[in-house]
Design a protein around this motif. Sequence first.
Motif, PDB file in Angstrom:
ATOM      1  N   ALA A 102      23.913 -10.063  50.366  1.00 18.19           N
ATOM      2  CA  ALA A 102      24.958  -9.579  51.273  1.00 18.19           C
ATOM      3  C   ALA A 102      24.547  -9.753  52.732  1.00 18.19           C
ATOM      4  CB  ALA A 102      25.263  -8.104  50.979  1.00 18.19           C
ATOM      5  N   LEU A 103      23.277  -9.482  53.035  1.00 20.98           N
ATOM      6  CA  LEU A 103      22.800  -9.628  54.408  1.00 20.98           C
ATOM      7  C   LEU A 103      22.793 -11.096  54.846  1.00 20.98           C
ATOM      8  CD1 LEU A 103      19.946  -6.996  54.236  1.00 20.98           C
ATOM      9  CD2 LEU A 103      21.938  -6.886  55.765  1.00 20.98           C
ATOM     10  N   ARG A 104      22.384 -11.996  53.939  1.00 23.63           N
ATOM     11  CA  ARG A 104      22.404 -13.436  54.264  1.00 23.63           C
ATOM     12  C   ARG A 104      23.821 -13.915  54.529  1.00 23.63           C
ATOM     13  NH1 ARG A 104      18.736 -13.799  50.208  1.00 23.63           N
ATOM     14  NH2 ARG A 104      20.295 -14.525  48.744  1.00 23.63           N
ATOM     15  N   GLN A 105      24.766 -13.474  53.715  1.00 21.60           N
ATOM     16  CA  GLN A 105      26.157 -13.892  53.900  1.00 21.60           C
ATOM     17  C   GLN A 105      26.739 -13.332  55.186  1.00 21.60           C
ATOM     18  OE1 GLN A 105      28.407 -12.928  50.389  1.00 21.60           O
ATOM     19  NE2 GLN A 105      27.032 -14.065  49.059  1.00 21.60           N
ATOM     20  N   ALA A 106      26.338 -12.121  55.546  1.00 18.32           N
ATOM     21  CA  ALA A 106      26.872 -11.489  56.752  1.00 18.32           C
ATOM     22  C   ALA A 106      26.238 -12.052  58.017  1.00 18.32           C
ATOM     23  CB  ALA A 106      26.635  -9.984  56.699  1.00 18.32           C
ATOM     24  N   ASP A 107      24.989 -12.445  57.927  1.00 19.38           N
ATOM     25  CA  ASP A 107      24.240 -12.931  59.087  1.00 19.38           C
ATOM     26  C   ASP A 107      23.627 -14.296  58.775  1.00 19.38           C
ATOM     27  OD1 ASP A 107      24.703 -10.484  60.384  1.00 19.38           O
ATOM     28  OD2 ASP A 107      22.922  -9.611  59.469  1.00 19.38           O
TER      29      ASP A 107
END
Length: 122
Positions: A102-107
């Motif tokens: 989720a963090l990779r997709q968001a940032d």
Amino acid sequence: MQADTQADLFGAPSAPRQTLPLPGTQARRVLERLATGEQIDHAGWYHATGSWRLAAHVDRLMRDFGWPVQKTMVASPTRLCPGRLIARYWLCRDARMQASSALRQADPPETPRGQHDTAPTP
């Protein structure tokens, strides 16, 4: 109408969907560190951030954002309080993988200056 689960029969709220805290918030910083597999305790959080509010940020991650943060109480004796216990927090493997994704997709990582997604034209 047929209920799908026992909780539906009684109108109990379902578990919150895991969402990300806003970038730049302390809750987001905690999640980013937990997503790497780091186990965080109050002393380490204080030394890294100057904040004693780790428990409040973990509570928000669990209550408001749906992350299943785990906790263990560990001995952290001092001269004045030899029986002192402090909390150590972590995410289980599945939750770490979900948080990392989720963090990779968001940032998404930034492209370094001078590099482009396409090859230069001749």
